[in-house]
Write a protein that holds these residues in place. Structure first.
Motif, PDB file in Angstrom:
ATOM      1  N   LEU A  42       9.478  -7.607  -1.582  1.00 16.36           N
ATOM      2  CA  LEU A  42       9.805  -7.713  -0.151  1.00 16.36           C
ATOM      3  C   LEU A  42       8.986  -8.814   0.498  1.00 16.36           C
ATOM      4  O   LEU A  42       7.845  -9.058   0.119  1.00 16.36           O
ATOM      5  N   GLU A  43       9.574  -9.437   1.519  1.00 13.22           N
ATOM      6  CA  GLU A  43       8.857 -10.453   2.283  1.00 13.22           C
ATOM      7  C   GLU A  43       9.321 -10.382   3.730  1.00 13.22           C
ATOM      8  O   GLU A  43      10.494 -10.664   3.987  1.00 13.22           O
ATOM      9  N   PRO A  44       8.518  -9.994   4.662  1.00 10.92           N
ATOM     10  CA  PRO A  44       7.184  -9.436   4.444  1.00 10.92           C
ATOM     11  C   PRO A  44       7.263  -7.985   3.972  1.00 10.92           C
ATOM     12  O   PRO A  44       8.321  -7.361   4.042  1.00 10.92           O
ATOM     13  N   VAL A  45       6.127  -7.471   3.544  1.00  9.71           N
ATOM     14  CA  VAL A  45       6.005  -6.047   3.223  1.00  9.71           C
ATOM     15  C   VAL A  45       5.594  -5.368   4.524  1.00  9.71           C
ATOM     16  O   VAL A  45       4.673  -5.828   5.198  1.00  9.71           O
ATOM     17  N   GLY A  46       6.289  -4.316   4.898  1.00  8.44           N
ATOM     18  CA  GLY A  46       5.963  -3.642   6.158  1.00  8.44           C
ATOM     19  C   GLY A  46       4.933  -2.547   5.965  1.00  8.44           C
ATOM     20  O   GLY A  46       4.908  -1.885   4.922  1.00  8.44           O
ATOM     21  N   ARG A  47       4.084  -2.378   6.975  1.00  2.00           N
ATOM     22  CA  ARG A  47       3.131  -1.252   6.939  1.00  2.00           C
ATOM     23  C   ARG A  47       3.908   0.037   6.746  1.00  2.00           C
ATOM     24  O   ARG A  47       4.947   0.253   7.361  1.00  2.00           O
ATOM     25  N   GLY A  48       3.418   0.882   5.871  1.00  2.00           N
ATOM     26  CA  GLY A  48       4.070   2.151   5.585  1.00  2.00           C
ATOM     27  C   GLY A  48       5.233   2.022   4.612  1.00  2.00           C
ATOM     28  O   GLY A  48       5.889   3.003   4.291  1.00  2.00           O
ATOM     29  N   GLY A  49       5.480   0.831   4.102  1.00  2.00           N
ATOM     30  CA  GLY A  49       6.623   0.604   3.212  1.00  2.00           C
ATOM     31  C   GLY A  49       6.230   0.502   1.749  1.00  2.00           C
ATOM     32  O   GLY A  49       5.113   0.122   1.403  1.00  2.00           O
ATOM     33  N   ALA A  77      -2.988  -3.710 -27.366  1.00  2.00           N
ATOM     34  CA  ALA A  77      -1.770  -3.534 -26.574  1.00  2.00           C
ATOM     35  C   ALA A  77      -1.791  -4.442 -25.346  1.00  2.00           C
ATOM     36  O   ALA A  77      -2.853  -4.765 -24.803  1.00  2.00           O
ATOM     37  N   THR A  78      -0.614  -4.834 -24.894  1.00  2.00           N
ATOM     38  CA  THR A  78      -0.490  -5.560 -23.639  1.00  2.00           C
ATOM     39  C   THR A  78      -0.882  -4.610 -22.518  1.00  2.00           C
ATOM     40  O   THR A  78      -0.452  -3.449 -22.487  1.00  2.00           O
ATOM     41  N   ASP A  79      -1.707  -5.091 -21.585  1.00  2.00           N
ATOM     42  CA  ASP A  79      -2.247  -4.228 -20.542  1.00  2.00           C
ATOM     43  C   ASP A  79      -2.302  -4.987 -19.223  1.00  2.00           C
ATOM     44  O   ASP A  79      -2.816  -6.111 -19.169  1.00  2.00           O
ATOM     45  N   LEU A  80      -1.754  -4.390 -18.173  1.00  3.51           N
ATOM     46  CA  LEU A  80      -1.828  -4.954 -16.826  1.00  3.51           C
ATOM     47  C   LEU A  80      -2.583  -3.968 -15.946  1.00  3.51           C
ATOM     48  O   LEU A  80      -2.229  -2.788 -15.874  1.00  3.51           O
ATOM     49  N   ARG A  81      -3.616  -4.459 -15.297  1.00  2.75           N
ATOM     50  CA  ARG A  81      -4.411  -3.622 -14.392  1.00  2.75           C
ATOM     51  C   ARG A  81      -4.453  -4.278 -13.015  1.00  2.75           C
ATOM     52  O   ARG A  81      -4.415  -5.500 -12.905  1.00  2.75           O
ATOM     53  N   ALA A  82      -4.548  -3.430 -12.010  1.00  3.89           N
ATOM     54  CA  ALA A  82      -4.601  -3.927 -10.636  1.00  3.89           C
ATOM     55  C   ALA A  82      -5.694  -3.200  -9.881  1.00  3.89           C
ATOM     56  O   ALA A  82      -5.946  -2.014 -10.114  1.00  3.89           O
ATOM     57  N   ASP A  83      -6.342  -3.916  -8.991  1.00  4.32           N
ATOM     58  CA  ASP A  83      -7.316  -3.322  -8.079  1.00  4.32           C
ATOM     59  C   ASP A  83      -6.663  -3.262  -6.709  1.00  4.32           C
ATOM     60  O   ASP A  83      -6.306  -4.301  -6.148  1.00  4.32           O
ATOM     61  N   ALA A  84      -6.513  -2.035  -6.194  1.00  6.40           N
ATOM     62  CA  ALA A  84      -5.873  -1.866  -4.888  1.00  6.40           C
ATOM     63  C   ALA A  84      -6.859  -2.225  -3.784  1.00  6.40           C
ATOM     64  O   ALA A  84      -7.883  -1.564  -3.630  1.00  6.40           O
ATOM     65  N   PRO A  85      -6.570  -3.264  -3.013  1.00  3.11           N
ATOM     66  CA  PRO A  85      -7.440  -3.561  -1.873  1.00  3.11           C
ATOM     67  C   PRO A  85      -7.240  -2.515  -0.777  1.00  3.11           C
ATOM     68  O   PRO A  85      -6.281  -1.737  -0.809  1.00  3.11           O
ATOM     69  N   ALA A  86      -8.121  -2.507   0.186  1.00  4.23           N
ATOM     70  CA  ALA A  86      -8.019  -1.570   1.307  1.00  4.23           C
ATOM     71  C   ALA A  86      -6.649  -1.699   1.958  1.00  4.23           C
ATOM     72  O   ALA A  86      -6.144  -2.804   2.169  1.00  4.23           O
ATOM     73  N   GLY A  87      -6.017  -0.551   2.220  1.00  6.27           N
ATOM     74  CA  GLY A  87      -4.720  -0.538   2.880  1.00  6.27           C
ATOM     75  C   GLY A  87      -3.540  -0.488   1.930  1.00  6.27           C
ATOM     76  O   GLY A  87      -2.392  -0.487   2.371  1.00  6.27           O
ATOM     77  N   PHE A  88      -3.808  -0.442   0.618  1.00  3.28           N
ATOM     78  CA  PHE A  88      -2.727  -0.398  -0.370  1.00  3.28           C
ATOM     79  C   PHE A  88      -2.946   0.735  -1.360  1.00  3.28           C
ATOM     80  O   PHE A  88      -4.073   1.096  -1.672  1.00  3.28           O
ATOM     81  N   GLN A  89      -1.840   1.281  -1.830  1.00  3.45           N
ATOM     82  CA  GLN A  89      -1.874   2.299  -2.885  1.00  3.45           C
ATOM     83  C   GLN A  89      -0.966   1.789  -4.011  1.00  3.45           C
ATOM     84  O   GLN A  89       0.157   1.332  -3.751  1.00  3.45           O
ATOM     85  N   LEU A  90      -1.466   1.852  -5.240  1.00  2.77           N
ATOM     86  CA  LEU A  90      -0.720   1.344  -6.383  1.00  2.77           C
ATOM     87  C   LEU A  90      -0.342   2.475  -7.325  1.00  2.77           C
ATOM     88  O   LEU A  90      -1.109   3.413  -7.522  1.00  2.77           O
ATOM     89  N   ALA A 125       2.230  -0.257   1.026  1.00  6.24           N
ATOM     90  CA  ALA A 125       1.354  -0.775   2.078  1.00  6.24           C
ATOM     91  C   ALA A 125       1.132   0.390   3.037  1.00  6.24           C
ATOM     92  O   ALA A 125       2.083   0.871   3.662  1.00  6.24           O
ATOM     93  N   LEU A 126      -0.077   0.876   3.111  1.00  2.38           N
ATOM     94  CA  LEU A 126      -0.379   2.031   3.958  1.00  2.38           C
ATOM     95  C   LEU A 126      -0.302   1.644   5.439  1.00  2.38           C
ATOM     96  O   LEU A 126      -0.259   0.452   5.783  1.00  2.38           O
ATOM     97  N   ALA A 127      -0.307   2.638   6.301  1.00  3.76           N
ATOM     98  CA  ALA A 127      -0.193   2.395   7.746  1.00  3.76           C
ATOM     99  C   ALA A 127      -1.345   1.543   8.275  1.00  3.76           C
ATOM    100  O   ALA A 127      -1.203   0.874   9.297  1.00  3.76           O
ATOM    101  N   ASN A 128      -2.479   1.545   7.557  1.00  4.18           N
ATOM    102  CA  ASN A 128      -3.640   0.766   8.001  1.00  4.18           C
ATOM    103  C   ASN A 128      -3.802  -0.547   7.211  1.00  4.18           C
ATOM    104  O   ASN A 128      -4.842  -1.187   7.279  1.00  4.18           O
TER     105      ASN A 128
END
Length: 182
Positions: A42-49, A77-90, A125-128
């Motif tokens: 998505l572009e942009p990603v909306g808060r709460g979306g 094994a192939t491995d993808l990791r992500a660090d969720a910054p503040a305001g995001f849930q992965l 993208a969390l509400a905050n």
């Protein structure tokens, strides 16, 4: 007779040179075997979306990487990791199914990726979530092999760049070639 002997020696010389091993091929850097590109749905990603991050891996012809579901404990094994910054849930990364291939160096078929594959990561993208341009750091780890050699494992730092808007209603689908149309 000398003429025939010269021709025979010439032919043998050509055959001998042709039979010599060819010049050793340059071994590529492990970082040059896989070309990863990140996309956001998505572009942009909306808060709460909710949205998705896709990492498309283009694997160099003649090489493969081990699938997420590896065939033996010693494989990487192939491995993808992500660090969720503040305001995001992965969520959990979704890996494609590999394909079983037999190689000269293994008695059993190995579960590998070849060609182009896509790894997917659901996100919210969390509400905050902070508004404006944001970045979600990713780390991709893999080991690339050809039919003859395995290169050292490598970890690449990737970045999923996105923009956060104030509402999910403003979000527009992006990259339908990767995510399909919504």
């Amino acid at each position: 007779m000398k003429f025939v002997a010269t021709i025979v020696v010439g032919i043998l010389l050509v055959v001998a040179v042709a039979a010599l091993p060819s010049a050793p091929q340059q071994v590529p850097s492990p970082k040059d075997v896989v070309a990863p590109t990140t996309y956001v749905s998505l572009e942009p990603v909306g808060r709460g979306g909710q949205f998705q991050i896709a990492v498309v891996l283009k694997i160099r012809p003649g090489f493969h990487i081990n699938a997420r579901e590896k065939s033996a404990d010693y494989l990487i094994a192939t491995d993808l990791r992500a660090d969720a910054p503040a305001g995001f849930q992965l969520g959990e990364v979704s890996y494609p199914k590999g394909a079983l291939h037999t190689f000269a160096f293994s008695k059993t078929p190995l579960n590998v990726y070849e060609g182009t594959i896509t790894l997917r990561l659901p996100a919210t993208a969390l509400a905050n979530a902070p508004l404006g341009p944001q970045h979600i750091p990713l780390k991709l780890r893999y080991q690339a092999c050809s039919t003859e050699i395995c290169l050292p494992p490598v970890t690449l730092a990737l970045d999923a760049a996105l923009t956060v808007g104030s509402s999910a209603a403003a979000a527009k689908p992006s990259h339908p070639e990767i995510f399909g149309s919504k």
